[in-house]
Write a protein that holds these residues in place. Structure first.
Motif, short mmCIF file in Angstrom:
data_model
loop_
_atom_site.label_atom_id
_atom_site.label_comp_id
_atom_site.label_asym_id
_atom_site.label_seq_id
_atom_site.Cartn_x
_atom_site.Cartn_y
_atom_site.Cartn_z
N LEU A 14 94.43 -37.47 -48.37
CA LEU A 14 94.20 -38.16 -47.11
C LEU A 14 95.24 -37.70 -46.11
CD1 LEU A 14 92.37 -40.39 -45.87
CD2 LEU A 14 94.09 -42.06 -46.58
N HIS A 15 94.78 -37.33 -44.91
CA HIS A 15 95.68 -36.86 -43.86
C HIS A 15 95.18 -37.39 -42.52
CE1 HIS A 15 97.98 -33.27 -41.86
NE2 HIS A 15 98.47 -34.45 -41.54
N ASN A 16 95.99 -38.22 -41.88
CA ASN A 16 95.60 -38.81 -40.60
C ASN A 16 96.31 -38.09 -39.47
OD1 ASN A 16 95.81 -40.82 -38.28
ND2 ASN A 16 94.38 -41.86 -39.64
N TYR A 17 95.55 -37.70 -38.46
CA TYR A 17 96.10 -36.94 -37.34
C TYR A 17 96.24 -37.78 -36.07
CZ TYR A 17 94.97 -32.87 -40.22
OH TYR A 17 94.91 -31.96 -41.24
N SER A 18 95.97 -39.09 -36.16
CA SER A 18 95.94 -39.90 -34.93
C SER A 18 97.11 -40.87 -34.82
CB SER A 18 94.62 -40.68 -34.86
OG SER A 18 94.46 -41.51 -36.00
N GLY A 19 98.24 -40.53 -35.43
CA GLY A 19 99.43 -41.35 -35.27
C GLY A 19 99.59 -42.47 -36.26
N ILE A 20 98.72 -42.54 -37.28
CA ILE A 20 98.81 -43.58 -38.29
C ILE A 20 99.81 -43.15 -39.37
CG2 ILE A 20 97.55 -44.87 -40.07
CD1 ILE A 20 96.80 -45.63 -37.26
N THR A 21 100.71 -44.05 -39.76
CA THR A 21 101.61 -43.81 -40.88
C THR A 21 101.23 -44.72 -42.03
OG1 THR A 21 103.24 -45.41 -40.07
CG2 THR A 21 103.49 -43.14 -39.35
N TYR A 22 101.34 -44.20 -43.25
CA TYR A 22 101.00 -44.96 -44.45
C TYR A 22 102.25 -45.58 -45.04
CZ TYR A 22 96.90 -41.95 -43.93
OH TYR A 22 95.81 -41.28 -43.44
N GLN A 23 102.15 -46.84 -45.47
CA GLN A 23 103.31 -47.57 -45.94
C GLN A 23 103.25 -47.97 -47.41
OE1 GLN A 23 106.07 -48.27 -44.16
NE2 GLN A 23 105.29 -47.25 -42.33
N SER A 24 102.06 -48.20 -47.95
CA SER A 24 101.96 -48.72 -49.32
C SER A 24 100.64 -48.28 -49.95
CB SER A 24 102.05 -50.25 -49.32
OG SER A 24 101.94 -50.77 -50.63
N VAL A 25 100.68 -48.02 -51.27
CA VAL A 25 99.49 -47.65 -52.02
C VAL A 25 99.45 -48.50 -53.28
CG1 VAL A 25 100.73 -45.72 -53.11
CG2 VAL A 25 98.22 -45.78 -53.14
N PHE A 26 98.25 -48.98 -53.63
CA PHE A 26 98.07 -49.81 -54.83
C PHE A 26 96.69 -49.55 -55.42
CE2 PHE A 26 96.75 -53.55 -57.18
CZ PHE A 26 97.87 -53.84 -57.94
N VAL B 292 97.63 -48.98 -47.10
CA VAL B 292 97.79 -49.70 -45.82
C VAL B 292 98.88 -49.01 -45.02
CG1 VAL B 292 97.03 -51.87 -46.84
CG2 VAL B 292 99.48 -51.34 -46.74
N GLY B 293 98.85 -49.28 -43.70
CA GLY B 293 99.84 -48.64 -42.85
C GLY B 293 99.88 -49.23 -41.46
N SER B 294 100.29 -48.41 -40.53
CA SER B 294 100.50 -48.87 -39.16
C SER B 294 99.17 -49.18 -38.48
CB SER B 294 101.27 -47.82 -38.36
OG SER B 294 100.55 -46.60 -38.32
N HIS B 295 99.25 -49.97 -37.41
CA HIS B 295 98.09 -50.34 -36.59
C HIS B 295 97.00 -51.04 -37.42
CE1 HIS B 295 99.97 -48.05 -33.43
NE2 HIS B 295 100.01 -46.98 -34.22
#
Length: 366
Positions: free
Chosen positions: A70-82, A92-95
């Motif tokens: 998974l690679h997001n190019y629109s400014g989203i950062t990922y914070q946690s994976v479960f 889950v992540g930003s915004h």
């Protein structure tokens, strides 16, 4: 992330490391400059994932090879994976963004669409089964708490704004009804309806000052929290009605903890400390001992002093092949020492005292 007593993965900035011997030795498995790994999860000893900034990677062979999923190019950062099983998981992540997969990460779809202009970020996500889950976070600017709860696997998420001013950083669903969360400022929160309504259980102000970092529940009553303000963890045995501080020896301040079961856990923290517990956090042993000085009275009789230790000396009688703890029966840490002959040595302690041995270390006198 500790999958079992032997298989452990760790992240440091751009790198992923693996230990196959319970944390005693580590090897580099993955490195990508600028990726800044932030969370790791393994469903078994072979299949795992990590997220870093705007990328998510997966492995099917224990981390020997990692593939970009998974690679997001629109400014989203990922914070946690479960992951609840090897196939179904969430990121889950930003915004407010929430991703889900049902095929082990081969493909991901958005369950909660990103709000690129919204100020909220989700820092953690947890599911107790394939249907009941919760994600927590807060706003960038004012830290207002945000909670997202689902009872149908994420097909629908209910958004809850609690009105509290501190962002939630960790969440754990203990049973289908009982959910716990904590903020960065010593607050502990509780829900008894699966995460739809919340109340602040307590604030452990004496334990930390804006530096609570991690939380783990063993069951509905017993739990541990970690703060990097002090070399303590905090334990409860009655669901945070009361608690006790438990010293982690030698200023071994820790920042994150992971448990493989109800007893065995690993913690990492400042100065590269790696610590392990086999009694649910009541006592800890540092795996990567660090030493200041070494000296030998004879080829067989050797001594080392540790950095930030709870032991005065480590001693060998077989030329360094094996080492054991040696207590001098004097308080304070030893910082330096010198051997003058085959039987006389001096040691300097941090509390302004000097010890002397006249019998090659068998005993030490002030």
């Amino acid at each position: 992330f500790m999958y079992d007593e032997h298989h452990i993965w760790g992240a440091f900035e751009d790198d992923i490391y693996f230990s196959g011997d319970g944390g005693y030795s580590w090897k580099l498995q993955f490195s990508h400059e600028g990726n800044n790994q932030v969370d790791i999860f393994f469903a078994d000893s072979l299949k795992g994932w990590f997220v870093g900034w705007n990328k998510a990677y997966g492995t099917t062979n224990g981390g020997d090879d990692w593939e970009l999923q998974l690679h997001n190019y629109s400014g989203i950062t990922y914070q946690s994976v479960f992951f609840i099983n090897p196939d179904t998981g969430w990121i889950v992540g930003s915004h407010r963004v929430i991703y889900c997969t049902h095929n082990g990460g081969d493909s991901w779809f958005i369950q909660n669409p990103q709000n690129i202009w919204g100020p909220y970020v989700l820092y953690d996500v947890h599911f107790i089964d394939s249907q009941h889950g919760c994600a927590v976070g807060g706003a960038y600017a004012n830290n207002d708490q945000l909670i997202m709860t689902t009872s149908n696997g994420g097909d629908d998420w209910t958004e809850i704004l609690t009105g509290q001013e501190e962002a939630m950083i960790k969440v754990q669903i203990v049973s289908q009804d009982q959910v716990w969360s904590c903020d960065h400022n010593c607050g502990i929160y509780w829900s008894n309806d699966g995460g739809y309504t919340w109340q602040k259980k307590t604030s452990i102000d004496s334990f930390c000052d804006y530096c609570m970092n991690d939380m783990h529940f063993f069951n509905e009553q017993d739990a541990i929290i970690i703060s990097d303000c002090k070399s303590y963890n905090c334990l409860t045995f009655d669901a945070w009605n009361t608690w006790q501080e438990q010293w982690i020896y030698g200023n071994n301040i820790v920042r994150h903890v992971s448990f493989a079961d109800d007893l065995n856990g690993i913690a990492v923290g400042l100065w590269g400390n790696v610590l392990k517990t086999n009694d649910a956090g009541i006592s800890w042993k540092r795996l990567n001992e660090k030493f200041n000085h070494i000296g030998f009275f004879s080829p067989m009789n050797g001594w080392v002093i540790q950095v930030w230790m709870n032991k005065n000396f480590m001693h060998t009688t077989d030329g360094g092949f094996t080492w054991s703890e040696f207590e001098t029966d004097h308080f304070c840490n030893i910082y330096s020492w010198d051997i003058l002959s085959d039987h006389v040595g001096y040691a300097v302690k941090g509390c302004g005292e000097i010890l002397k041995t006249s019998n090659a270390g068998e005993s030490w006198e002030l």
